[in-house]
Design an enzyme around this catalytic site. Structure first.
Site, PDB file in Angstrom:
ATOM      1  N   SER A 180      44.088  12.078 -18.511  1.00  0.00           N
ATOM      2  CA  SER A 180      43.194  12.783 -17.589  1.00  0.00           C
ATOM      3  C   SER A 180      43.049  14.249 -17.934  1.00  0.00           C
ATOM      4  O   SER A 180      42.264  14.954 -17.317  1.00  0.00           O
ATOM      5  CB  SER A 180      43.733  12.659 -16.165  1.00  0.00           C
ATOM      6  OG  SER A 180      44.996  13.286 -16.099  1.00  0.00           O
ATOM      7  N   CYS A 181      43.829  14.747 -18.902  1.00  0.00           N
ATOM      8  CA  CYS A 181      43.815  16.202 -19.134  1.00  0.00           C
ATOM      9  C   CYS A 181      43.238  16.631 -20.477  1.00  0.00           C
ATOM     10  O   CYS A 181      42.263  17.378 -20.512  1.00  0.00           O
ATOM     11  CB  CYS A 181      45.227  16.755 -19.023  1.00  0.00           C
ATOM     12  SG  CYS A 181      45.800  16.751 -17.341  1.00  0.00           S
ATOM     13  N   LEU A 182      43.849  16.176 -21.575  1.00  0.00           N
ATOM     14  CA  LEU A 182      43.441  16.749 -22.867  1.00  0.00           C
ATOM     15  C   LEU A 182      41.939  16.588 -23.119  1.00  0.00           C
ATOM     16  O   LEU A 182      41.267  17.579 -23.417  1.00  0.00           O
ATOM     17  CB  LEU A 182      44.264  16.160 -24.023  1.00  0.00           C
ATOM     18  CG  LEU A 182      45.773  16.443 -24.029  1.00  0.00           C
ATOM     19  CD1 LEU A 182      46.395  16.001 -25.357  1.00  0.00           C
ATOM     20  CD2 LEU A 182      46.101  17.888 -23.780  1.00  0.00           C
ATOM     21  N   ASP A 239      39.907  18.736 -20.474  1.00  0.00           N
ATOM     22  CA  ASP A 239      40.053  20.182 -20.611  1.00  0.00           C
ATOM     23  C   ASP A 239      39.362  20.686 -21.872  1.00  0.00           C
ATOM     24  O   ASP A 239      38.785  21.776 -21.894  1.00  0.00           O
ATOM     25  CB  ASP A 239      41.535  20.579 -20.616  1.00  0.00           C
ATOM     26  CG  ASP A 239      42.157  20.394 -19.231  1.00  0.00           C
ATOM     27  OD1 ASP A 239      41.411  20.064 -18.291  1.00  0.00           O
ATOM     28  OD2 ASP A 239      43.380  20.566 -19.105  1.00  0.00           O
TER      29      ASP A 239
END
Ligand code: UDX
Length: 425
Positions: A268-270, A273
């Site tokens: 859900s992040c790399l 972002d």
């Protein structure tokens, strides 16, 4: 106006905190401060979640979270008035992406407006900490103006660097704490709250703190696409990229972490972002080059699994292809941006019949792919060929002999297969 909360921290070592947004970041932040002995009030719009939390039930799985929530002084509510009983509010609302990668600030704005409305009734000072991941400039341009007319609270940015599955551990054992503020003073109270975490505390301005989060995740993502690219070259030359990284990692300037070549980064992040900072860069008139390529490589990398498979089975139509691992990484049921999605899509497009297994993520995968077969690992291995997509521990001890295996995650035991191909080795 006295900063009563500061003296309170010094006198009793306890603070009363509120956390708005009880998703993954908010709950871990609440639980982490709870473990430090502080009282926490959580605010969320989801009634079911609140009810569960009030009964000591965590809505998500994170190591240690259930126990921390049960044992700490924690209440959850829908009512923003609850923040008035606290001195510090952490804004942890999620910030999803628009289709162009830019951030959708709807929820964060709404939460900040409700917070502002509550704070208008407060006569004492209050600290608002932006902990949601927001692209550089967001706090200054969006959050500060909303809060300005509500008793003028102090405002900080305090990004999180938590890994899913190890988030509470990472919260309690941070590599660094970053505190950004607009005046060099607003962050003092937060620094006090973090004083016994035993790591460097860095003080910056608001925009820099926000950028540190994006730059950190962009760098981690770059390391992965970098080593995948080296791995792709190694594969063509019959070199084992894992031997290469072993040789590189001893150089302290390089380090040995985040250099595991494979099918690419998900979660859900790399990916989110990275797309977020690319979109923000475009807004300020800069077209990123390295970051665009990191994303591009990461889109292509999983498809190499299907290419490698076709080397051994040129026509996939009607063949049964096994998939071991659906989660974006081991020890989670999370399939957000999992590379297994692109690979399963690729197999289905070729007309293959997919037979999959994952220790935790099958229920989530089933929601999007109800028509593929979900079987035990032993059954999956009976397929015409099997792809390994997540490095779950239990995959290390399966019997791979006599099988055709394409390995995207370096499961050493799988080399015993009749036919074995590693994606980058
Ligand atoms: C990440 C960052 O690590 C964390 O600091 C940040 O705040 C949130 O994003 P997380 O999304 O939990 O955490 O996953 P992480 O463990 O970093 O792995 C991300 C992805 O990269 C996974 O798909 C993983 O399989 C992949 N990966 C990681 C590799 O392919 N190779 C590596 O060497 C490391």
């Amino acid at each position: 106006m006295s900063r009563f909360n500061e003296s309170r921290l010094k006198n009793s070592d306890k603070a009363i905190l509120s956390v708005i947004g009880l998703g993954y970041v908010g709950l871990v932040t609440a639980a982490g401060f709870g473990l430090k002995g502080h009282k926490v009030i959580g605010v969320d719009v989801d009634e079911e979640k609140i009810e569960g939390l009030c009964n000591g039930l965590s809505p998500l799985y994170e190591e240690g979270l259930d126990e921390a929530i049960k044992n700490m002084d924690f209440t959850a509510t829908k009512d923003y008035q609850a923040v008035l009983d606290t001195n510090i509010t952490f804004l942890c609302v999620n910030t999803p992406s628009h289709s162009d990668g830019s951030m959708n600030l709807t929820y964060l704005k709404k939460a900040t407006e409700q917070l502002a409305e509550a704070l208008r009734q407060k006569n004492a000072s209050h600290l608002v900490v932006v902990r949601s991941t927001v692209t550089p400039g967001t706090t200054e341009e969006v959050i500060v103006p909303i809060l300005r007319d509500s008793g003028d609270p102090e405002i900080c940015v305090n990004p999180e660097f938590l890994r899913e599955g190890k988030a509470l551990h990472d919260f309690m054992n941070p590599s660094r704490i970053v505190i950004g503020d607009g005046d060099g003073k607003s962050g003092d109270l937060l620094q006090e709250l973090y004083r016994d975490f035993g790591c460097p505390i860095l003080r910056t301005d608001l925009n820099t703190a926000e950028m540190i989060k994006y730059a950190s995740n962009a760098f981690l993502a770059t390391k992965i696409s970098f080593i995948n690219e080296i791995g792709n070259i190694c594969k063509k030359m019959g070199i084992d990229v894992y031997e290469v990284t072993r040789g590189m990692g001893h150089d302290e300037r390089i380090g040995n972490q985040f250099l595991n070549a494979g099918i690419g980064f998900g979660g859900s992040c790399l990916p989110k972002d990275l797309k977020g900072i690319v979109a923000r860069a475009r807004e300020v008139g800069y077209e990123p080059r390295i970051l665009n390529e990191v994303l591009g490589l990461n889109e292509e990398q999983p498809l190499k699994m299907v290419e490698l498979l076709k080397k051994h089975i040129p026509l996939l139509k009607g063949k049964v292809i096994g998939v071991l691992g659906l989660a974006f990484k081991p020890d989670t049921d999370d399939i957000r941006d999992s590379k297994a999605i692109a690979i399963v899509e690729g197999l289905l497009e070729e007309g293959a019949q997919v037979r999959a297994y994952d220790p935790k993520a099958m229920p989530n995968f089933k929601k999007y792919y109800p028509h593929i077969d979900y079987k035990s690992p032993e059954e999956v291995l009976k397929s015409d060929a099997t792809l390994i997509l997540t490095e779950w521990d239990e995959f290390k001890n399966l019997d791979y002999t006599n099988r055709v295996i394409i390995d995207g995650r370096r499961i050493l035991n799988a080399r015993k297969a009749r036919i074995y191909e590693g994606i980058c080795w």
